[in-house]
Design an enzyme around this catalytic site. Structure first.
Site, PDB file in Angstrom:
ATOM      1  N   ASP A  20       3.036  -4.322   8.206  1.00 11.28           N
ATOM      2  CA  ASP A  20       1.831  -3.509   8.054  1.00 11.28           C
ATOM      3  C   ASP A  20       0.632  -4.433   8.254  1.00 11.28           C
ATOM      4  O   ASP A  20       0.307  -5.243   7.394  1.00 11.28           O
ATOM      5  CB  ASP A  20       1.831  -2.885   6.657  1.00 11.28           C
ATOM      6  CG  ASP A  20       0.522  -2.180   6.322  1.00 11.28           C
ATOM      7  OD1 ASP A  20      -0.392  -2.166   7.175  1.00 11.28           O
ATOM      8  OD2 ASP A  20       0.416  -1.653   5.201  1.00 11.28           O
ATOM      9  N   LYS A  77     -10.294   0.237  10.457  1.00  8.65           N
ATOM     10  CA  LYS A  77     -10.482  -0.983   9.662  1.00  8.65           C
ATOM     11  C   LYS A  77     -10.816  -2.174  10.557  1.00  8.65           C
ATOM     12  O   LYS A  77     -10.879  -3.307  10.084  1.00  8.65           O
ATOM     13  CB  LYS A  77      -9.208  -1.286   8.858  1.00  8.65           C
ATOM     14  CG  LYS A  77      -8.928  -0.290   7.738  1.00  8.65           C
ATOM     15  CD  LYS A  77      -7.716  -0.721   6.936  1.00  8.65           C
ATOM     16  CE  LYS A  77      -7.094   0.410   6.149  1.00  8.65           C
ATOM     17  NZ  LYS A  77      -7.784   0.736   4.898  1.00  8.65           N
ATOM     18  N   HIS A  81       0.856  -1.184   0.000  1.00  8.11           N
ATOM     19  CA  HIS A  81       0.000   0.000   0.000  1.00  8.11           C
ATOM     20  C   HIS A  81       0.898   1.242   0.000  1.00  8.11           C
ATOM     21  O   HIS A  81       1.975   1.214   0.597  1.00  8.11           O
ATOM     22  CB  HIS A  81      -0.846  -0.056   1.278  1.00  8.11           C
ATOM     23  CG  HIS A  81      -1.918   0.974   1.373  1.00  8.11           C
ATOM     24  ND1 HIS A  81      -1.679   2.262   1.767  1.00  8.11           N
ATOM     25  CD2 HIS A  81      -3.252   0.894   1.153  1.00  8.11           C
ATOM     26  CE1 HIS A  81      -2.826   2.930   1.790  1.00  8.11           C
ATOM     27  NE2 HIS A  81      -3.792   2.132   1.420  1.00  8.11           N
ATOM     28  N   CYS A  99      -4.645   2.462  -3.752  1.00 10.64           N
ATOM     29  CA  CYS A  99      -3.378   2.880  -3.139  1.00 10.64           C
ATOM     30  C   CYS A  99      -2.268   1.880  -3.407  1.00 10.64           C
ATOM     31  O   CYS A  99      -1.425   1.625  -2.538  1.00 10.64           O
ATOM     32  CB  CYS A  99      -3.545   3.098  -1.637  1.00 10.64           C
ATOM     33  SG  CYS A  99      -4.679   4.414  -1.249  1.00 10.64           S
ATOM     34  N   GLN A 128      -4.551  -4.631   7.218  1.00 13.97           N
ATOM     35  CA  GLN A 128      -5.591  -5.500   6.661  1.00 13.97           C
ATOM     36  C   GLN A 128      -5.732  -6.815   7.419  1.00 13.97           C
ATOM     37  O   GLN A 128      -6.562  -7.640   7.046  1.00 13.97           O
ATOM     38  CB  GLN A 128      -5.312  -5.804   5.182  1.00 13.97           C
ATOM     39  CG  GLN A 128      -5.510  -4.636   4.248  1.00 13.97           C
ATOM     40  CD  GLN A 128      -6.942  -4.115   4.216  1.00 13.97           C
ATOM     41  OE1 GLN A 128      -7.874  -4.796   4.631  1.00 13.97           O
ATOM     42  NE2 GLN A 128      -7.120  -2.903   3.728  1.00 13.97           N
TER      43      GLN A 128
HETATM   44  C1  LIG Z   1      -2.391  -2.752   3.533  1.00 12.17           C
HETATM   45  C2  LIG Z   1      -2.678  -1.378   4.022  1.00 12.17           C
HETATM   46  N1  LIG Z   1      -1.721  -0.662   4.625  1.00 12.17           N
HETATM   47  C3  LIG Z   1      -1.918   0.569   5.099  1.00 12.17           C
HETATM   48  C4  LIG Z   1      -3.138   1.179   4.967  1.00 12.17           C
HETATM   49  C5  LIG Z   1      -3.274   2.568   5.473  1.00 12.17           C
HETATM   50  O1  LIG Z   1      -4.195   2.660   6.512  1.00 12.17           O
HETATM   51  P1  LIG Z   1      -4.689   4.105   6.955  1.00 12.17           P
HETATM   52  O2  LIG Z   1      -5.198   4.786   5.738  1.00 12.17           O
HETATM   53  O3  LIG Z   1      -5.755   3.838   7.938  1.00 12.17           O
HETATM   54  O4  LIG Z   1      -3.506   4.797   7.549  1.00 12.17           O
HETATM   55  C6  LIG Z   1      -4.185   0.481   4.348  1.00 12.17           C
HETATM   56  C7  LIG Z   1      -5.544   1.031   4.177  1.00 12.17           C
HETATM   57  O5  LIG Z   1      -5.804   2.062   3.652  1.00 12.17           O
HETATM   58  C8  LIG Z   1      -3.949  -0.811   3.852  1.00 12.17           C
HETATM   59  O6  LIG Z   1      -4.907  -1.509   3.234  1.00 12.17           O
END
Ligand SMILES: Cc1ncc(COP(=O)(O)O)c(C=O)c1O
Ligand SMILES: Cc1ncc(COP(=O)(O)O)c(C=O)c1O
Lengths: 141, 413, 413, 141
Positions: free
Chosen positions: C203, C229, C126, C369, C206
């Protein structure tokens, strides 16, 4: 609304601390600091042959830290370093956890500070002197 | 007859909006500078958002996400209007004032401040408007300099003019000090700064809830504040920056939503203000802030200010008359705007706060995130009572009653 | 008979906890990877906090502030238990996963990564787990390298071993990809990294809501995720870091609450985890996250996983049978864990999402993203349906029904 | 649930775009980019003596951006640069604000995209071609 923690014992030791003075013959001393309020404490001890023969404190602090330190010195002066450590352990246990009635008895007047356990913001005040003592005793074996 | 006017709408009127005063009928909450209580209107707006409009905004192609986007961008618009910015592009949502100030320091600061430059702050700044500049100075080799207040907590135009040099790149100052309650003449200071080619950063954390703030009128370059001190939830803050400045600044946090095109090695960044809002944004928090702004509007600054000033005066005059009470800053009630920091002879502020607590009165004690100021004033720490418009005369009177008994209860006098 | 078991508790059961499904009875919400809906329990916990315990925590000397402090620190304890950390000192509250990852990059990264060092990421990260490392590489002169997945979205241990060099200081990888839904073998990767003296950043944005995550078992050095999430509010996230690492890292944001002693020129910083939590913290958000963790516990990961896997399979098998539908990643349902990204021949994903929206079905379309991954896969953009345990067979069937009509409604076939 | 925006006009222009092809004699061309989805459009125009005599587009995009661009070219081919600019202005006004019935008439088939105004996420798709045209016309006076 919290209960009033300023009982007579505490007020008395705060207003008339027997041990708040300089101590020129101190064999060891240590600075304690309560960073959340900037309060500061210097603890002086005379340790002779494994026995705490005298002690004093100076510095800036609230009633709880002054009274607690004064009560502590009342308790440990005349005791051995080992007994001192044991009592510090009991006191910290009383404040951060809980102790038995027998243990409470051992702490004598220091038991008057038991209700501080319910005031997390003041725990540091009550334990400042004791933690400083603990460091001193551990360093000077 | 102002007093009568204020009292007509006073007593329990406003407290009814705040459920906490239902939960604790006897609560006297006088720590409003730390954080305010939240009206039902704000919490209900948040709930409504989560129950009827919740989705990840900005990129969504379905109704819920469109609603979430609208809720978020309407909140931005409402902030823009609230502080009189020119464009929503100048409004960045952050977590709190502290993050807003760090954003300036990291993004603007590291790109523009060089070794030998000077950064000017005042001695009464909150740590949040001091430490980011300390860090910036450390990182860049810039010099941090201090403006020192007089006994009443004031800074003068003359003093500022003298302190500014050709090297002063940035001046950071609170609009209202969280210790003194005094309103600094930001507009005049901004003019002096700009005449010197110096940017001015205004920390409005203590002002936005208590007095109208207009960035265009003030002429500041950056302005920071937190929602939680203005009846909004925790976790949402605002950075205002002049568009021209924000436009040129590099991003601060990197991630989703703040990009346009991403390759393996590089990225181009989104338009303002999204460039500075990395990751999933806090729509719930923004909605809460929006509701708080509407709430403030409904009450009106006229009412807010007249109530707060009146209550300040009531507390102040009595406190001043007690020989063992010493107030930090001005000796005039009208300079204090709801904030009175004080010491009591013979009683440590912590002990004072504990005695107040035993009477159900919430005040703060310590250094109030202003250690250098306390040192400068030669005071170890202090107690502080701070008002909001929902306080009433009973609150002040109960505060004063306890104040008069503190020393006795600590065995003094 | 697993299916029967799942169905017994299925249908409207769980949706009753989510007010949004009351507000929109026909809503089919299949964008759970972007953000989940929030159960009443979570919003009620937040409301209760604001109405009964709200104050600025940590420094308060009165009951309300003590309650706020407890609420906040209990939330931290619950997060610690939820991810199996050793100590609450290892749990830092942030705004979202993105900020957590930036914190690592700014604080750990800038202090430890040097010119010539290598940072390894995967091609499917991401943007939030890519851009902070791009920036770090730019700032330090380090080299960013990529691990490329096979057609099923998998990375192998062999591949990782080959990619690691003596210069690889850090490997950043998602536990679950937001495109493929595949669970990466983090534990094995962590062992390989550590044998090479490389830190591993996981990370977990998810994964945390869908599978049990235990940092000690995984052996990761850092782990990041977002509350929103996992049924918690927006505006709260978590950074886990091994105590030993966090201890040595410089602060990231500077301001109130993260200090011990402050002088004009310098400051010493508070103990972990407060060192990394500058300014007024988001107690309301932490309380919401705490309630979400309790909620997840009550449902249980067994139920969550079996429902999500079952629904994934139901959707997947049908989708696979449609010749004009192409699924990104593995061709086995069991690898997808609730996330199915796909394209439809002749229909742009944006148009597909709009047609789904017209039928009341919320899915996402775009690059999610993950632009470098789409480029690597040779796909301009994709559509994605993502499940939560509260979805049911009707949701999936309605999704499939629309899927089969999309092309026709766009004039194709 | 949003209304279905894919009306016949749109579907038809998307499936059978009259102007989606290369244009070798183009006097000017410009690349438009929709960064939120990575979609990309190349617009080619032949401008002769202040008149848009021909035009085409190529690239990757959704039905809305393709149909919108195709409809746009239908509308502007044969008109003067000035008329082109005027129509772009009207279209953008329709999508981001609102227009009168008379103005709507001027836009002919492009009026079929009016409901996009209610879908903020698609506004960029619908306007990509038009904004690219605007840039082209402004640059080539
Ligand atoms: C795999 C992954 N990493 C990081 C993020 C970033 O999360 P956030 O936007 O809540 O900071 C997301 C979701 O947007 C994601 O799906
Ligand atoms: C003057 C001033 N500036 C900045 C801050 C920091 O605000 P926050 O902690 O919400 O970031 C505060 C309050 O704590 C303040 O009083």
């Amino acid at each position: 609304m919290a209960e009033n923690i300023y009982n007579e014992v505490l007020i008395d030791h705060n207003l008339h601390p027997a041990h708040m003075h300089e101590l020129s013959c101190a064999t060891c001393s240590n600075d304690g600091l309560n960073p959340t309020c900037g309060d500061q404490l210097t603890l002086n001890l005379v340790i002779d042959n494994g026995i705490i023969t005298d002690g004093s404190f100076t510095g800036v602090g609230c009633a709880i830290s002054h009274a607690s330190t004064d009560i502590m010195l009342d308790l440990v002066i005349g005791r051995s370093v080992e007994e001192g450590k044991h009592l510090v352990g009991l006191f910290l246990k009383m404040i951060t956890d809980s102790i038995t009635d027998d243990e409470l008895d051992e702490l004598e007047e220091a038991g008057a500070l038991q209700s501080i356990a319910k005031m997390p913001a003041r725990v540091k005040c009550a334990t400042l002197g004791w933690k400083t003592l603990e460091k001193l005793l551990n360093e000077n074996v | 007859m102002l007093s009568g006017g204020v009292m007509r709408m006073s007593n329990r009127d406003f407290k009814q909006d705040f459920a906490v005063f239902d939960a604790y009928k006897e609560l006297v909450y006088l720590d409003n500078s730390a954080t305010t209580q939240k009206p039902r209107q704000v919490i209900e707006a948040i709930q409504k958002y989560y129950f009827e409009q919740n989705a990840n905004p900005l990129r969504g192609l379905y109704d819920l996400s469109v609603m979430a986007t609208e809720a978020y961008e309407n909140a931005r618009k409402s902030v823009k209007d609230f502080i009189g910015a020119e464009s929503t592009r100048e409004i960045v949502f952050t977590r709190n004032a502290t993050e807003s100030l760090n954003l300036i320091s990291y993004s603007y600061g590291r790109a523009n401040i060089k070794s030998g430059d000077e950064i000017l702050v005042t001695i009464s700044e909150h740590h949040s408007n001091l430490l980011p500049w300390q860090d910036l100075a450390r990182q860049t080799g810039a010099v941090l300099r201090f403006l020192e207040c007089d006994g009443s907590g004031a800074y003068t135009e003359e003093q500022l003019k003298q302190a500014l040099t050709s090297k002063t790149k940035l001046f950071a100052i609170a609009q209202v000090s969280n210790i003194f309650g005094r309103i600094n003449p930001i507009k005049e200071f901004a003019e002096i700064c700009h005449a010197n080619g110096t940017l001015i950063v205004c920390d409005a954390a203590q002002s936005v809830a208590h007095t109208p703030v207009n960035v265009r009128d003030l002429g500041v370059d950056f302005l920071a504040f937190s929602g939680h001190k203005m009846y909004a939830p925790m976790g949402i803050g605002v950075l205002y920056g002049r568009e021209e400045l924000l436009e040129k600044m590099p991003p601060f946090l990197y991630g989703g939503e703040m990009i346009e095109l991403v390759t393996r090695e590089n990225a181009t960044y989104a338009e303002l203000p999204h460039k500075f809002e990395a990751g999933t944004v806090n729509v719930g928090g923004a909605v809460g802030l929006h509701a708080a702004i509407e709430y403030i509007r409904k009450i009106g600054f006229e009412t807010i200010m007249s109530r707060e000033d009146e209550l300040t005066e009531r507390a102040f005059e009595k406190m001043k008359s007690l020989p063992y009470v010493h107030i930090l800053g001005s000796d005039k009630a009208k300079d204090h705007h709801g904030i009175i920091s004080f010491t009591i002879d013979g009683v440590h502020p912590h002990d004072a706060a504990a005695v107040f607590d035993a009477d159900g009165i919430d005040i703060r004690a310590g250094h109030h995130c202003a250690q250098p100021l306390h040192k400068y004033l030669g005071v170890q720490s202090s107690a502080r009572m701070s008002l909001a418009f929902y306080n009433d005369e009973t609150d002040v009177d109960r505060f004063l009653q306890t104040l008069e008994t503190v020393r006795g209860r600590m065995g003094i006098g």
